[in-house]
Design an enzyme around this catalytic site. Sequence first.
Site, PDB file in Angstrom:
ATOM      1  N   ASP A   1    -129.650 -44.327 -57.366  1.00 47.33           N
ATOM      2  CA  ASP A   1    -128.679 -45.235 -57.988  1.00 47.33           C
ATOM      3  C   ASP A   1    -129.160 -46.631 -57.579  1.00 47.33           C
ATOM      4  OD1 ASP A   1    -125.846 -45.086 -59.403  1.00 47.33           O
ATOM      5  OD2 ASP A   1    -125.663 -46.678 -57.926  1.00 47.33           O
TER       6      ASP A   1
ATOM      7  N   LYS B   1    -121.100 -38.425 -55.241  1.00 49.68           N
ATOM      8  CA  LYS B   1    -121.778 -39.719 -55.107  1.00 49.68           C
ATOM      9  C   LYS B   1    -121.899 -40.038 -53.637  1.00 49.68           C
ATOM     10  CE  LYS B   1    -123.403 -42.975 -57.823  1.00 49.68           C
ATOM     11  NZ  LYS B   1    -123.861 -42.921 -59.244  1.00 49.68           N
TER      12      LYS B   1
END
Length: 475
Positions: free
Chosen positions: A194, A154
């Site tokens: 995201d 991430k």
Amino acid sequence: IIKISVASFEKKIKFVDNINQPFMENYNVDQKIQEFMARIEAKNPNEPEFLQAVKEVAVTVIPFISTRKEYTGKKLLERMAEPERTIIFRVPWVDDKGEIQVNRGFRIQMNSAIGPYKGGIRFHPTVNLSVLKFLAFEQTFKNSLTTLPMGGGKGGADFDPQGKSDNEIMRFCQAFMTEMCKHIGPETDVPAGDIGVGAREIGYLFGQYKKIRNEFTGVLTGKGLAYGGSLIRPEATGYGVVYFAEQMLKTIGQDFKGKTVCVSGFGNVAWGVVKKATELGGKVVTISGPDGYIYDKDGISGEKIDYLLELRASGNNRAEDYAKKFPSAEFHAGKRPWEVKCDVAIPAATQNELHLEDAKNLVANGVICVTEAANMPSSLDAINHFLGNKVLFSPGKASNAGGVATSGLEMTQNSIRLNWSSEEVDARLKEIMIGIHKACRDYGKEEDGYVNYVKGANIAGFVKVAEAMLAQGVV
Ligand code: 2IT
């Protein structure tokens, strides 16, 4: 001095060895969890979100490990909770006024046991090491659940896209990628979108990667259709959530028809959820933003669903605008939608947006199914309240895995240099969600027949990564 430090080092080794003693009958599981968490907390102070995510996994996976000889004493979960690599970098850029801005960029390469690191990039002012480590940790389990070969990662920056011009967004994305391109690649680490990173940002990021590396590869997913993107990727997270919820409802002989559905958020994930839930006969009555929630008694359908895309693209971050546009809707400033009576609740905004009080409201109002669409939207006490009341509850790492799964399908299409039809991608997505649901059931079914999806998802996600790590040795 040397003597003392060697002694304390030995003591430490001994202590650690005791904790991971081999499988035996009177293995004290609660103590193991406490000792494990104490070590993780000591190593990661001031990272509340990360500790929350690890704890949720530890309380379900450590008891499982204690029943499996092959997994005990291997520090598997401890290794999974330590990123393989953490990259933190300066992102300097020049705004439209000519002023220099400095942001902080991150990429957490959490676990590559089952495939290249894979996970989104978040641009939001709340981004910090704790938030991205929790997301990367969850991503490892989520990606494992998809059954596709993707490790966990991430990234992101504490950059606030709100109010920025298109040129500023482009310059920021280029500055971010100028550093990140040294650490990623189609066989190494494949980022995606995201919160705050959609098709536009992925385009700018891809352009900069291609320019610097002189390579046209599937290094990012969520790309536009013109340059290697996959059909259905924009819808995939929300559709997958609803396919998963459909499976949950099916376990009690029900479906979406006639169900009142409360959704939070109004971004890409909420949009996909509203679209598919409505298509399956549900009536979605809420969405929300940082400013409050919308209650639309007539249901959010038809042109109102398309308006969600407009709302998001406006960059205003105001759910209130919906009520201005559609008079059937009420706006409730500063509140969350969980006070509205519903059958199915789908939190699709962000982490920690549903607390114990909200869970109590939902349960008191007769909610039968809570399917997380965001990453870790429910606090631990809220989750326990749902589980304690035997409400169908699924964690985001299981129910929102359709997004990254479809990213996996985009990677496949890039590798074979073909594009699949939307029907083909959608069918694969649905099959994957049904598979994840089954895995959760297999590992999460309790004696009375109730499915604990939290336990099921964590154990099923853990097993594949653990097997790969055991096979690959201590690396
Ligand atoms: O949280 C997530 O799973 C995502 N943001 C999507 C990640 C991806 O690589 O598609």
